[in-house]
Design an enzyme around this catalytic site. Sequence first.
Site, PDB file in Angstrom:
ATOM      1  N   LYS A 113      -1.140  23.605  35.705  1.00  0.00           N
ATOM      2  CA  LYS A 113      -0.835  23.770  34.280  1.00  0.00           C
ATOM      3  C   LYS A 113      -1.290  25.150  33.777  1.00  0.00           C
ATOM      4  CE  LYS A 113       0.245  19.160  33.338  1.00  0.00           C
ATOM      5  NZ  LYS A 113       0.331  18.733  34.733  1.00  0.00           N
TER       6      LYS A 113
HETATM    7  C1  LIG Z   1       1.251  18.007  35.459  1.00  0.00           C
HETATM    8  C2  LIG Z   1       1.068  17.842  36.928  1.00  0.00           C
HETATM    9  C3  LIG Z   1       2.137  17.464  37.785  1.00  0.00           C
HETATM   10  C4  LIG Z   1       3.518  17.119  37.259  1.00  0.00           C
HETATM   11  O1  LIG Z   1       4.228  18.253  36.821  1.00  0.00           O
HETATM   12  P1  LIG Z   1       5.537  18.083  35.907  1.00  0.00           P
HETATM   13  O2  LIG Z   1       5.920  19.467  35.519  1.00  0.00           O
HETATM   14  O3  LIG Z   1       5.091  17.266  34.731  1.00  0.00           O
HETATM   15  O4  LIG Z   1       6.570  17.393  36.713  1.00  0.00           O
HETATM   16  C5  LIG Z   1       1.897  17.389  39.148  1.00  0.00           C
HETATM   17  N1  LIG Z   1       0.668  17.634  39.659  1.00  0.00           N
HETATM   18  C6  LIG Z   1      -0.377  17.989  38.881  1.00  0.00           C
HETATM   19  C7  LIG Z   1      -1.695  18.228  39.515  1.00  0.00           C
HETATM   20  C8  LIG Z   1      -0.220  18.118  37.491  1.00  0.00           C
HETATM   21  O5  LIG Z   1      -1.269  18.460  36.730  1.00  0.00           O
END
Ligand SMILES: *Cc1c(COP(=O)(O)O)cnc(C)c1O
Length: 501
Positions: A113
Amino acid sequence: MYYHSTRDASVKMVSCEAIIKGLAPDGGLFVPDEIPSLSEEEMASLVDKTYTERAILILGKFLTDYTEKEITDCVLKAYTKEKFGTNTIAPVYKLGKSEYILELWHGPTCAFKDMALQILPHLLVTAVRKTGLKKEIVILVATSGDTGKAALEGFADVAGTRISVFYPSEGVSKIQKLQMVTQKGNNVNVTGVNGNFDDAQTGVKQIFTDAEFARLAANHNFMLSSANSINWGRLVPQIVYYWSAYAEMCKAGELTLGEPVNIVVPTGNFGNILAAYYASRMGLPVHKFICASNENNVLTEFIQTGVYDKNRDFHCTISPSMDILISSNLERLLHHASGENAEETAAYMRALSETGRYTVSDSIKQFLNRHFSAGYATDAETKETICRVFEQDGYIMDTHTAVAEAVYSKYKAQTGDADTKTIIASTASPFKFSGSVMEALEKDDNAVFGKDEFSVLEALSDRCGLKIPASLANLKTETILFDVTCEKDDMEQVVKDFLRL
Ligand SMILES: *Cc1c(COP(=O)(O)O)cnc(C)c1O
């Protein structure tokens, strides 16, 4: 370039307005009217560029109302060696013959993120300045764990912004809680809510829709905004790293320019994999997008059958950031797959909100078949995968990345496509989910029973010979700055106190 709503093509805005608004007024998501492409010269030029140079080129294609200098400033503030520990920002690790792990977790919170939330605050502040709004932005976040900390790190001490984060006081891990309550910055506020994640999210939504609160805030020159993953300003920075990975692989002689790759993404809200799709529309040669889910496999079924049905049990898994039944960003893919048909997209979304279910047209089914493949992994399969990869290759992956790896193995077995070079998006550091990773390595579901989270971090470090990321190790001694909880009905008051309204 203009952006329109997925549900109404006549709603049009430039990118800085779309980033300020987040959601279109009709409830749809903003998409670009036309997807820009890279020329062959531009693609070739990426190979010798740095990550930040690649980001400036790609973002400039989409954010055409920002000047090159504005984009450059945003990029240089976000992607620094200080924050990511490496100038590569998103390094690629070769695993075996044809697999490439794109590590997206070298940022300050050890999860992917950061790739978007480190730059979003700068894009947002620049947008507000450009549109002549003389307002301070107030970000409200309800978090089940990762997003709150990443948003705090992104917005901390960014002039012209404040951020207030609410987490369920009993609903996050000890490490996640410590990450948030030790957050430094003169514009941040962190509060535990006595309740679960839904209570926190409902409380934030109520503040957003309270007209009186909005008036009061506006009178004090504040503007509420959100940092959630449907904002175009979070999606567009994610396109960059797929191009960057491809360029890195070309540079290392692992690929020849123009050679197709597969891209495997552990998916929750569909943002990350959608960014890969946008990269391909720009010209990145992709053979298949492989959508990986955990036991919350609503997307697996959708991609395989064309039926989206959220009416099913919710599972709490060891890859919690993918425990999602409504993948909001899928709406953007439907819009493009329907040939930019806003009425059709709106009809699917209406069915989803009324019945929790929709079935797409035959032509969208064909589109999905042509470009996508999907699979899911159980917790047991995920743990086996972590263990197998570590024993075979000495590489340690977190639970989310292991879901992708497990689904890729199934894909190869089913299709025989073992030769296409494949990029696997790795979304978190193994230390972020150290308990489950240790259980996997020890082949023992009680391996960390009764152990304190810091001793688990140390055990994992000893077991795999990697250093604990400093941002996690330091939590043990950081000062707790936000030792506060509130009742769910008092969240608005918390924000009022924070803003001195
Ligand atoms: C948010 C997240 C995801 C999922 O990503 P999306 O863009 O919502 O599909 C996968 N792995 C981790 C560690 C995340 O924090």
